[in-house]
Design a protein around this motif. Structure first.
Motif, short mmCIF file in Angstrom:
data_model
loop_
_atom_site.label_atom_id
_atom_site.label_comp_id
_atom_site.label_asym_id
_atom_site.label_seq_id
_atom_site.Cartn_x
_atom_site.Cartn_y
_atom_site.Cartn_z
N LYS A 5 66.36 -7.90 -44.19
CA LYS A 5 68.18 -7.83 -43.20
C LYS A 5 67.77 -9.82 -43.03
N PRO A 6 68.78 -10.27 -43.10
CA PRO A 6 69.64 -11.74 -43.03
C PRO A 6 68.76 -11.57 -41.87
N ASP A 7 67.91 -12.85 -41.73
CA ASP A 7 67.25 -13.35 -40.40
C ASP A 7 65.33 -12.99 -40.08
N ILE A 8 65.49 -11.87 -40.91
CA ILE A 8 63.75 -11.88 -41.00
C ILE A 8 62.92 -12.06 -41.37
N ASN A 12 57.34 -16.97 -37.20
CA ASN A 12 56.77 -16.53 -36.39
C ASN A 12 54.63 -16.71 -37.15
N LEU A 13 54.73 -16.61 -38.63
CA LEU A 13 54.24 -17.51 -39.20
C LEU A 13 53.26 -18.58 -38.94
N LYS A 14 54.06 -19.10 -38.34
CA LYS A 14 53.83 -21.32 -38.49
C LYS A 14 53.66 -20.95 -37.57
N SER A 15 54.04 -19.89 -36.09
CA SER A 15 53.24 -19.94 -35.00
C SER A 15 51.54 -19.98 -35.05
N VAL A 75 57.54 -6.50 -40.38
CA VAL A 75 56.06 -6.41 -39.57
C VAL A 75 55.56 -7.72 -38.92
N PHE A 76 55.97 -9.68 -40.01
CA PHE A 76 55.65 -10.16 -39.35
C PHE A 76 56.41 -10.96 -38.77
N ALA A 77 58.09 -10.49 -38.96
CA ALA A 77 59.11 -10.52 -37.89
C ALA A 77 58.93 -10.09 -36.93
N GLY A 78 58.38 -8.79 -35.77
CA GLY A 78 58.60 -8.96 -35.09
C GLY A 78 58.96 -7.19 -35.00
N VAL A 79 59.36 -6.96 -35.65
CA VAL A 79 61.22 -5.82 -35.69
C VAL A 79 60.53 -4.63 -35.80
N ALA A 80 59.18 -4.96 -36.85
CA ALA A 80 58.56 -2.82 -37.22
C ALA A 80 57.28 -3.64 -37.04
N GLU A 81 56.35 -2.71 -36.43
CA GLU A 81 55.24 -2.15 -35.87
C GLU A 81 54.17 -1.74 -36.77
N ARG A 82 52.92 -1.91 -37.04
CA ARG A 82 52.05 -0.83 -38.16
C ARG A 82 51.71 -0.15 -36.94
N ALA A 83 50.48 1.23 -37.54
CA ALA A 83 50.39 2.39 -36.23
C ALA A 83 49.27 1.69 -36.16
N PRO A 84 48.99 1.89 -34.58
CA PRO A 84 46.87 1.45 -33.95
C PRO A 84 46.92 1.67 -35.13
N GLN A 85 45.20 0.72 -34.97
CA GLN A 85 43.65 1.35 -35.29
C GLN A 85 43.37 2.47 -35.60
N LYS A 86 43.57 3.09 -35.14
CA LYS A 86 42.61 4.70 -34.77
C LYS A 86 43.89 5.62 -36.17
N TRP A 87 45.25 5.52 -35.94
CA TRP A 87 45.96 6.47 -36.95
C TRP A 87 45.69 5.78 -38.53
N GLN A 88 45.48 4.46 -38.33
CA GLN A 88 44.95 4.31 -39.55
C GLN A 88 44.15 4.49 -40.58
N LYS A 89 43.33 4.73 -39.48
CA LYS A 89 41.52 4.58 -39.27
C LYS A 89 41.71 6.61 -39.59
N LEU A 90 42.28 6.93 -39.45
CA LEU A 90 42.15 8.67 -39.12
C LEU A 90 42.97 9.67 -40.69
N GLY A 91 43.63 7.98 -41.51
CA GLY A 91 44.67 7.91 -42.85
C GLY A 91 46.23 8.55 -42.05
N LEU A 92 46.56 8.19 -41.24
CA LEU A 92 48.00 9.48 -40.41
C LEU A 92 48.47 8.21 -39.99
N GLU A 93 49.07 6.88 -41.11
CA GLU A 93 49.76 5.59 -41.15
C GLU A 93 51.28 6.72 -41.22
#
Ligand code: UDP
Length: 247
Positions: free
Chosen positions: A110-113, A120-123, A192-210
């Motif tokens: 979306k606009p501005d994302i 964020n990446l530059k910082s 996700v890079f813009a900080g408006v969505a988040e990845r699933a926590p590592q535990k969920w990812q490891k369990l294949g539950l993302e």
């Protein structure tokens, strides 16, 4: 065998690190490469649509984004080494190009994302060379302007984040007009890079539950996710009919 054929889609058996290394090689070698990261929803779409399947297979690399594709490769006894999701590959590539100086363009969201993602990446990586951004909402008449902007930016690599199948089709239709070496379709990664969505926590990812985490966060994905059981069923019933050996 360096690929697994999942319902006609020929996925490269690469780890996240190997995929990032291959992208770095593509950046060095010139040419215009397309990289897509299909999940089970996209593979099922390709199973239903032969043209889209050919479009995916015309890529220079396809990686298994999603636990469904990983399980499918195991069922087909031709397993991928791990899940190689677009966001994870993009993170590794960013770490590397922050050192090499390759020029990155962020397209989508979306606009501005894209701008927020760039900030964020530059910082985080002060030496990253982000040469342009563009939101992903445009009319067909604006497309030529987007191509011109990307070309004028001198980008070597473009993250195309329009969601599937729009981003794969956009790359396929425009790659010959773009002067960059690599175009990667990586869905909602800019959010996700813009900080408006988040990845699933590592535990969920490891369990294949993302996928479950995303469904809880975004219940409107329910209808899209109905493709997952259909995909699993089709792999179980028809998956072995697709040849695994290289042609
Ligand atoms: N998007 C876009 N243009 C559009 C439709 C979608 O740029 O016309 C963006 C949307 O803002 C989001 C991304 O594409 O950032 C799609 O994210 P999603 O998580 O749905 O994609 P997935 O990773 O599941 O393919």
């Amino acid at each position: 065998m360096d690929k697994v054929n999942v319902l006609g889609v020929k996925i490269d058996k690469v780890t996240v690190d190997a995929a990032a290394d291959r992208i770095l090689d593509m950046l060095k070698s010139g040419g215009n490469h397309a990289v897509y990261t299909p999940n089970s929803e996209i593979v099922y779409m390709a199973y239903k649509d032969t043209d889209f399947c050919c479009l995916l297979n015309s890529a220079d690399m396809l990686t298994a984004d999603g636990i469904g594709v990983v399980y499918a490769s195991q069922i087909l006894k031709n397993p991928v080494p791990e899940r190689a999701g677009g966001f994870d590959i993009a993170c590794r590539v960013i770490e590397k190009i922050a050192e090499t100086g390759d020029r990155l363009y962020l397209f989508g969201g979306k606009p501005d994302i894209a701008e927020k993602a760039a900030e964020n990446l530059k910082s985080k990586y002060p030496f990253i060379n982000i040469v342009g951004t563009r939101n992903g909402y445009f009319s067909p008449e604006e497309n030529d302007g987007i191509i011109a902007d990307i070309n004028e930016s001198g980008a070597d690599l473009v993250f195309v984040c329009l969601g599937a199948p729009m981003q794969e089709k956009w790359i396929f239709e425009n790659r010959d007009r773009l002067n960059c070496n690599v175009m990667m379709g990586i869905g909602g990664s800019l959010d996700v890079f813009a900080g408006v969505a988040e990845r699933a926590p590592q535990k969920w990812q490891k369990l294949g539950l993302e996928w479950l985490y995303r469904l809880i966060k975004e219940p409107k994905r329910f209808w899209r996710m109905l493709a997952l059981p259909k995909f699993a069923f089709t792999v179980l019933i028809k998956g072995r009919k697709y040849p695994q050996e290289e042609e």
